[in-house]
Write a protein that holds these residues in place. Sequence first.
Motif, PDB file in Angstrom:
ATOM      1  N   LYS A   1       0.839  -1.192   0.000  1.00  0.00           N
ATOM      2  CA  LYS A   1       0.000   0.000   0.000  1.00  0.00           C
ATOM      3  C   LYS A   1       0.877   1.245   0.000  1.00  0.00           C
ATOM      4  O   LYS A   1       2.009   1.230   0.469  1.00  0.00           O
ATOM      5  CB  LYS A   1      -0.903   0.010   1.239  1.00  0.00           C
ATOM      6  N   PRO A   2       0.375   2.363  -0.498  1.00  0.00           N
ATOM      7  CA  PRO A   2       1.127   3.623  -0.411  1.00  0.00           C
ATOM      8  C   PRO A   2       1.242   4.039   1.053  1.00  0.00           C
ATOM      9  O   PRO A   2       0.480   3.569   1.903  1.00  0.00           O
ATOM     10  CB  PRO A   2       0.259   4.602  -1.212  1.00  0.00           C
ATOM     11  N   PRO A   3       2.197   4.910   1.372  1.00  0.00           N
ATOM     12  CA  PRO A   3       2.351   5.346   2.766  1.00  0.00           C
ATOM     13  C   PRO A   3       1.105   6.069   3.241  1.00  0.00           C
ATOM     14  O   PRO A   3       0.352   6.639   2.442  1.00  0.00           O
ATOM     15  CB  PRO A   3       3.565   6.281   2.707  1.00  0.00           C
ATOM     16  N   PRO A   4       0.849   6.060   4.529  1.00  0.00           N
ATOM     17  CA  PRO A   4      -0.352   6.727   5.056  1.00  0.00           C
ATOM     18  C   PRO A   4      -0.274   8.229   4.855  1.00  0.00           C
ATOM     19  O   PRO A   4       0.823   8.805   4.755  1.00  0.00           O
ATOM     20  CB  PRO A   4      -0.331   6.364   6.547  1.00  0.00           C
ATOM     21  N   PRO A   5      -1.422   8.902   4.789  1.00  0.00           N
ATOM     22  CA  PRO A   5      -1.416  10.363   4.675  1.00  0.00           C
ATOM     23  C   PRO A   5      -0.750  10.987   5.906  1.00  0.00           C
ATOM     24  O   PRO A   5      -0.729  10.391   6.988  1.00  0.00           O
ATOM     25  CB  PRO A   5      -2.910  10.722   4.618  1.00  0.00           C
ATOM     26  N   ARG A   6      -0.217  12.161   5.713  1.00  0.00           N
ATOM     27  CA  ARG A   6       0.423  12.869   6.827  1.00  0.00           C
ATOM     28  C   ARG A   6      -0.649  13.550   7.671  1.00  0.00           C
ATOM     29  O   ARG A   6      -1.579  14.171   7.132  1.00  0.00           O
ATOM     30  CB  ARG A   6       1.404  13.910   6.293  1.00  0.00           C
ATOM     31  N   GLY A   7      -0.528  13.435   8.982  1.00  0.00           N
ATOM     32  CA  GLY A   7      -1.508  14.002   9.885  1.00  0.00           C
ATOM     33  C   GLY A   7      -1.350  15.497  10.062  1.00  0.00           C
ATOM     34  O   GLY A   7      -0.666  16.174   9.285  1.00  0.00           O
ATOM     35  N   CYS A   8      -1.967  16.039  11.106  1.00  0.00           N
ATOM     36  CA  CYS A   8      -1.962  17.490  11.323  1.00  0.00           C
ATOM     37  C   CYS A   8      -1.932  17.799  12.813  1.00  0.00           C
ATOM     38  O   CYS A   8      -2.718  17.240  13.590  1.00  0.00           O
ATOM     39  CB  CYS A   8      -3.196  18.120  10.674  1.00  0.00           C
ATOM     40  N   TYR A   9      -1.013  18.688  13.201  1.00  0.00           N
ATOM     41  CA  TYR A   9      -0.889  19.150  14.588  1.00  0.00           C
ATOM     42  C   TYR A   9      -1.297  20.626  14.607  1.00  0.00           C
ATOM     43  O   TYR A   9      -0.597  21.488  14.079  1.00  0.00           O
ATOM     44  CB  TYR A   9       0.548  18.969  15.064  1.00  0.00           C
ATOM     45  N   ILE A  10      -2.466  20.913  15.184  1.00  0.00           N
ATOM     46  CA  ILE A  10      -3.021  22.270  15.193  1.00  0.00           C
ATOM     47  C   ILE A  10      -2.791  22.874  16.574  1.00  0.00           C
ATOM     48  O   ILE A  10      -3.276  22.343  17.580  1.00  0.00           O
ATOM     49  CB  ILE A  10      -4.521  22.261  14.875  1.00  0.00           C
ATOM     50  N   HIS A  11      -2.070  23.981  16.628  1.00  0.00           N
ATOM     51  CA  HIS A  11      -1.789  24.586  17.939  1.00  0.00           C
ATOM     52  C   HIS A  11      -2.063  26.088  17.883  1.00  0.00           C
ATOM     53  O   HIS A  11      -2.044  26.718  16.819  1.00  0.00           O
ATOM     54  CB  HIS A  11      -0.340  24.316  18.354  1.00  0.00           C
ATOM     55  N   GLY A  12      -2.319  26.652  19.052  1.00  0.00           N
ATOM     56  CA  GLY A  12      -2.593  28.080  19.142  1.00  0.00           C
ATOM     57  C   GLY A  12      -3.182  28.427  20.491  1.00  0.00           C
ATOM     58  O   GLY A  12      -3.356  27.568  21.362  1.00  0.00           O
ATOM     59  N   GLY A  13      -3.507  29.696  20.670  1.00  0.00           N
ATOM     60  CA  GLY A  13      -4.036  30.162  21.938  1.00  0.00           C
ATOM     61  C   GLY A  13      -5.443  29.650  22.210  1.00  0.00           C
ATOM     62  O   GLY A  13      -6.056  28.978  21.376  1.00  0.00           O
ATOM     63  N   VAL A  14      -5.949  30.003  23.390  1.00  0.00           N
ATOM     64  CA  VAL A  14      -7.265  29.528  23.800  1.00  0.00           C
ATOM     65  C   VAL A  14      -8.344  30.190  22.954  1.00  0.00           C
ATOM     66  O   VAL A  14      -8.252  31.364  22.583  1.00  0.00           O
ATOM     67  CB  VAL A  14      -7.519  29.812  25.301  1.00  0.00           C
ATOM     68  N   GLY A  15      -9.363  29.407  22.608  1.00  0.00           N
ATOM     69  CA  GLY A  15     -10.517  29.951  21.895  1.00  0.00           C
ATOM     70  C   GLY A  15     -10.265  30.334  20.456  1.00  0.00           C
ATOM     71  O   GLY A  15     -11.062  31.065  19.863  1.00  0.00           O
ATOM     72  N   THR A  16      -9.179  29.844  19.836  1.00  0.00           N
ATOM     73  CA  THR A  16      -8.877  30.233  18.455  1.00  0.00           C
ATOM     74  C   THR A  16      -9.524  29.316  17.425  1.00  0.00           C
ATOM     75  O   THR A  16      -9.352  29.518  16.227  1.00  0.00           O
ATOM     76  CB  THR A  16      -7.350  30.250  18.227  1.00  0.00           C
ATOM     77  N   GLY A  17     -10.235  28.280  17.883  1.00  0.00           N
ATOM     78  CA  GLY A  17     -10.985  27.433  16.959  1.00  0.00           C
ATOM     79  C   GLY A  17     -10.330  26.112  16.620  1.00  0.00           C
ATOM     80  O   GLY A  17     -10.730  25.452  15.657  1.00  0.00           O
ATOM     81  N   LYS A  18      -9.352  25.682  17.392  1.00  0.00           N
ATOM     82  CA  LYS A  18      -8.636  24.431  17.101  1.00  0.00           C
ATOM     83  C   LYS A  18      -9.568  23.228  17.149  1.00  0.00           C
ATOM     84  O   LYS A  18      -9.620  22.422  16.209  1.00  0.00           O
ATOM     85  CB  LYS A  18      -7.485  24.244  18.105  1.00  0.00           C
TER      86      LYS A  18
ATOM     87  N   THR B   1      -3.844  33.983  16.278  1.00  0.00           N
ATOM     88  CA  THR B   1      -4.494  35.277  16.038  1.00  0.00           C
ATOM     89  C   THR B   1      -4.630  36.100  17.311  1.00  0.00           C
ATOM     90  O   THR B   1      -4.789  37.317  17.252  1.00  0.00           O
ATOM     91  CB  THR B   1      -5.899  35.061  15.459  1.00  0.00           C
ATOM     92  N   GLY B   2      -4.601  35.446  18.469  1.00  0.00           N
ATOM     93  CA  GLY B   2      -4.803  36.158  19.725  1.00  0.00           C
ATOM     94  C   GLY B   2      -6.259  36.444  20.028  1.00  0.00           C
ATOM     95  O   GLY B   2      -6.575  37.104  21.022  1.00  0.00           O
ATOM     96  N   ILE B   3      -7.161  35.977  19.184  1.00  0.00           N
ATOM     97  CA  ILE B   3      -8.596  36.207  19.381  1.00  0.00           C
ATOM     98  C   ILE B   3      -9.212  34.990  20.060  1.00  0.00           C
ATOM     99  O   ILE B   3      -9.032  33.861  19.615  1.00  0.00           O
ATOM    100  CB  ILE B   3      -9.312  36.450  18.033  1.00  0.00           C
ATOM    101  N   ASP B   4      -9.916  35.217  21.156  1.00  0.00           N
ATOM    102  CA  ASP B   4     -10.634  34.146  21.843  1.00  0.00           C
ATOM    103  C   ASP B   4     -12.093  34.230  21.397  1.00  0.00           C
ATOM    104  O   ASP B   4     -12.866  35.041  21.900  1.00  0.00           O
ATOM    105  CB  ASP B   4     -10.515  34.307  23.357  1.00  0.00           C
ATOM    106  N   TYR B   5     -12.460  33.358  20.455  1.00  0.00           N
ATOM    107  CA  TYR B   5     -13.815  33.408  19.894  1.00  0.00           C
ATOM    108  C   TYR B   5     -14.874  32.979  20.895  1.00  0.00           C
ATOM    109  O   TYR B   5     -16.059  33.236  20.691  1.00  0.00           O
ATOM    110  CB  TYR B   5     -13.883  32.538  18.638  1.00  0.00           C
ATOM    111  N   ARG B   6     -14.446  32.317  21.963  1.00  0.00           N
ATOM    112  CA  ARG B   6     -15.436  31.938  22.979  1.00  0.00           C
ATOM    113  C   ARG B   6     -15.999  33.167  23.689  1.00  0.00           C
ATOM    114  O   ARG B   6     -17.094  33.124  24.224  1.00  0.00           O
ATOM    115  CB  ARG B   6     -14.793  31.005  24.019  1.00  0.00           C
TER     116      ARG B   6
END
Length: 520
Positions: free
Chosen positions: A161-178, A314-319
């Motif tokens: 099989k082909p290699p697995p897709p590359r994952g994703c590490y999402i990081h940021g401040g609080v309330g930024t929508g991660k 972004t520094g924006i807390d959408y909460r």
Amino acid sequence: MAAHTPLSITRCLLSYSRSSNVYKRRCSAVLSLVRGCSTLHPQHDSLPSISDCNIHNGPIAHYNKLVESGLLREDFQQKAALWHLEQLHRGMAGYTNIPLTLPQPEVKIINDELTKISETKERCTAKKLYKDGHRKSDEVTSKEEWEEESQGCDAEKEPAKPPPPRGCYIHGGVGTGKTMLMDLFYSHVKNSRKKRVHFNSFMLDVHRRIHHLKQSLPKRRIGKMTMYDPIFPVAIEIAAETCLLCLDEFQVVDIADAMILKQLFEGLFSCGVVLVTTSNRSPEELYKNGLQRAAFVPFIGVLKEHCYNASLDTGIDYRRRQMVPSGKFYYISSEPDAEVAVNTMFDELASRQNDVTRPRVLNIHSREITLSRTCGTIADCTFQELCDRPLGASDYLEIARRFDTVIIRNVPRLKVGLKDQVRRLITLIDIFYDQKVRVVVLAEAPLHLLFVGGPMSGEEERDRQMLDELGLINESWKRLTLFTAEEEVFAFQRTLSRLTEMQTEQYWLRGDRRRTLKHT
């Protein structure tokens, strides 16, 4: 059958040469799965291929619709992160890591284990039975026979099989929508072998598996020392259950977690598991200034190799923006009639329950935890009940499972010196937020002033005793988060943000389990 397969794989790696013939037949079948016998492939005909995936039905299209409807505010950093998730969404359609392929070092371990059989009386008996024509067709009891079986499987297995897709590490401040982005992605992935879980719950499960695995090992003989590392077999168990793992709030504050993460995720990645995770920390900042961090640092390289790095800074807390308050659920004890208001709220909520007000005893891993005042799915607790006692994530998960609304009274003004209590409160709110538990708080201070700096009396002496026990005598200890509570100070910003959202109408509607049941 699926529920037994992971445990079977692990037991094969552990006990192949020490088990009975019946048990070996079972192991042989599972080892065939690991090595790629096509006869054991699960069917995935219902999963769409990559060519069938249409970007108009993916996460980006959904995000754009939410923006157009006014439910979301367009954020270009969110869209940049979502682009990686869109690619992964397409790559996951039709992807599977079954049959599992063990990396060569682990195959060598199995071969070495099987080689020992040639030195035992059991092999001699097996060869005699084989010569006499009494060997059963599904029984493998020697290395040579096992290799013959394996070659037969290899001849029938599918092309690599082909290699697995590359994952994703999402990081940021609080309330930024991660978490919002990860959940949006997860809801659109057309793959039945996916799992979404909070990081605390995931690590609890890992430690539980390690414990059960150690318990299942054969007893050591007197005078013989057996060394066995169960982490990779646990990774194989998890990989046999899922090929996409979504972890919310990746954080490392426990040295026990820090020491096993590299080997655990090397095992998961080598078995084709794709990781998507969110965190308040960038990969380089994980376990910052933690005890024995040098042993943890190689894990950062493993993580970056298998996951794209998506930053939301972004520094924006959408909460805290565009949220509709849903009454008052955070009270300050010095306010007039604050306690009366909380009592009235409990009575009103309890009146809707088909139960009486009473203490409740929860049995969690052979321990009893008593909550002094409950009614149906409502728990009226004190901070001391929840955070002064040595409770952990597993306890809070059980409380979240039993109760949809929890009142927390007598929350003190939290100081750095109360590191244990602060950490428990952070874990408590993280789990309650993830499980959509509604929270009412009666605290000593307003929310934005709840956590202040400064040690409490007696804390410095306790830390000094711990330093002596750890043998830390130079100035380096001053940088360790164990004593500075830096990680707690950082993580508490997430707690404040989540407590803010937990007072909104949207959150309370999602947390009303009685309303949810009526609509199911």
